[in-house]
Scaffold this active site. Structure first.
Site: not given
Ligand code: NA7
Length: 468
Positions: A34, A39, A42, A175, A179, A444, A449
């Site tokens: 974080c 966080c 970011k 996300y 972001e 307001h 609101e």
């Molecule tokens: P997440 O939520 O596990 O997301 C990973 C993302 O990356 C997701 O969009 C996946 O697509 C994508 N992905 C995974 N592998 C690949 C490959 N090989 N190529 C292209 N795209 C890929 O990860 P975060 O770490 O960002 O977030 C972690 C958690 O934090 C999340 O669960 C929230 O609850 C808060 P997919 O959707 O699998 O097709």
């Protein structure tokens, strides 16, 4: 973990913290993801991007600012990084004040009460403890099967770059991906995202698509339904990415200055020798299996945060869980962490804040006939003079249909979404109903609101655009 909370109870407490550099060699200080690579940097970089938008708006408000303005990455990076370093220092001082022994060592279990810490220089220290808390978090994943993947960076690196990443491709649609792509676009960089399936898996999909629609209109290129195949370094130093478009089945290529992987995070459990302590993990996710009291399969070993199975990967939940654990262990408390209705916000250029169930989850849990969805497209007052497009400024509230209509979920896209949702989260935690919400008078003129004024249901089919 709130080691300080444990130390305050008079116990002897030590914390082991050790940052393994990223594959690109980035390292940072005390405080975890974080503070150093999540966080905090970011939000500051997101704010940098928002300021750029405000400068453009300012002209219509009478400010005489010569456009276009130029953003200097190094100035921002230095400012953000020195703030992060001040937080590292603050954490260290706090630990000392609370008499927590801080050790810059990498820990591995030798048995269920013994941990061996190893310094950067290879010196080993053996520690024994009555209670042990594992809170090693997670690190960004790299794909194993894509040649040249290691040429890319991750979110562990982006916040510590001294120089602008230039034209950037962000791969992934979580996300973290959105972001980072959002603030890169906002500081004026040519930025693309590669999405293999859906954006923001796990979030309400109508909201997720509004977020990506806004990003696309704001200048982020989105390669939908594409998967990376290979990355090559060209003689020019640029990175050529070859990918496959899953819809057309055609291979495409383009060069970028930077490729950033944001394809999820893996728990940092692999190097801990958990088997020596008998701590069980889920072999599929690598996460530690925990009970409601954060206890692992070994009664005096606890796991908190991103590496604990089934927990939200969010800092405030981990902090709260750590505090409550310390109070239970040493303060006669029995209070357990309540992981329900945790609010969160995605800091994309137009922010998305939510608490409670998505529409999909509500339908799945209660059935479509038993929920009522109120919604509104609204226009923030500030957008009018600035002539900003408010197409994606949208609010959705998912309620039970019967009686006073208990609120199950609230979703808000617009400026300051985190600030808006934080307040409403209290109501939802207290089982607020639609009736109570509508009897609360709005402030307001604010965007929030419009939440209080929600009155059009999806079921009615009426136009949800707020006109007055
Ligand atoms: P997440 O939520 O596990 O997301 C990973 C993302 O990356 C997701 O969009 C996946 O697509 C994508 N992905 C995974 N592998 C690949 C490959 N090989 N190529 C292209 N795209 C890929 O990860 P975060 O770490 O960002 O977030 C972690 C958690 O934090 C999340 O669960 C929230 O609850 C808060 P997919 O959707 O699998 O097709």
């Amino acid at each position: 973990m709130r080691v300080d909370a444990a130390a305050q109870s008079g116990r002897k407490v030590a914390v082991l913290d050790f940052v393994e550099p990223s594959p690109q060699g980035t390292r940072w200080g005390l405080g975890g993801t974080c503070v150093n690579v999540g966080c905090i940097p970011k939000k500051l970089m997101h704010h940098t991007a928002l300021l750029g938008g405000a400068i453009k708006d300012a002209k219509n408000y009478g400010w005489d600012i010569p456009l276009p303005v130029h953003h200097d990455w190094s100035t921002m990076a230095q400012a953000v990084q020195s703030h992060v370093k001040s937080l590292n220092w603050g954490h260290l001082v706090q630990l000392q004040d609370r008499k927590v022994k801080y050790m810059n060592l990498k820990g591995v279990f030798l048995d269920k009460h013994t941990v061996q810490g190893e310094s950067k220089q290879g010196e080993k220290t053996i520690l024994t403890a009555e209670n042990i808390v594992i809170a090693t978090g997670g690190r960004p994943k790299y794909p194993l099967d894509i040649p040249g993947a290691k040429l890319g960076i991750s979110s562990d690196d982006i916040f510590w770059l001294q120089d602008s990443p230039g034209k950037t491709l962000v791969i992934g649609a979580s996300y973290v991906a959105l972001e980072c792509a959002g603030f890169l676009t906002g500081v004026g960089l040519d930025t693309s995202i590669m999405v293999r399936s859906i954006p923001l898996r796990g979030f309400d999909q109508q909201m997720a698509h509004l977020v990506t629609d806004h990003m696309a209109s704001y200048g982020t290129r989105i390669f939908w339904k594409c998967i990376p195949i290979k990355i090559e370094k060209l003689d020019s130093g640029k990175l050529q990415v070859i990918w496959k478009n899953l819809e057309s089945n055609v291979e495409e290529r383009e060069s970028f200055d930077t490729v950033m992987w944001a394809i999820g995070r893996a728990p940092e459990t692999g190097d801990l020798c958990l088997d020596k302590a008998g701590v069980q993990i889920n072999p599929e996710t690598g996460k530690i299996i925990v009970g409601a009291n954060e206890e692992t399969s070994v009664s005096h070993i606890y796991a908190i945060g991103d590496l604990a199975e089934g927990r939200p990967e969010l800092t405030p939940t981990a902090i709260k869980a750590g505090k409550l654990l310390a109070h239970r262990l040493f303060g006669n408390s029995t209070e357990l962490m309540n992981y329900d209705n945790v609010a969160t916000t995605v800091f994309t250029p137009l922010e998305y804040g939510c608490v409670g169930l998505s529409e999909e989850e509500a339908v799945q849990q209660y059935g479509e006939d038993n929920i009522e969805v109120y919604h509104a497209y609204y226009k923030p007052l500030e957008f009018t003079i600035a002539e900003r497009d408010a197409t994606q400024c949208y609010i959705k509230m998912v309620c039970l249909r019967e009686g006073d209509q208990r609120i199950l979920g609230l979703h808000f896209i617009g400026p300051n979404a985190g600030e808006v949702i934080q307040g409403f989260a209290l109501g939802i935690k207290c089982n607020a109903t639609y009736t109570q919400l509508s009897s609360t008078i709005g402030i307001h003129p604010t965007c929030a609101e419009d939440v209080n004024k929600l009155n059009i249901t999806k079921r009615s089919g009426l136009d949800p655009t707020v006109t007055a």
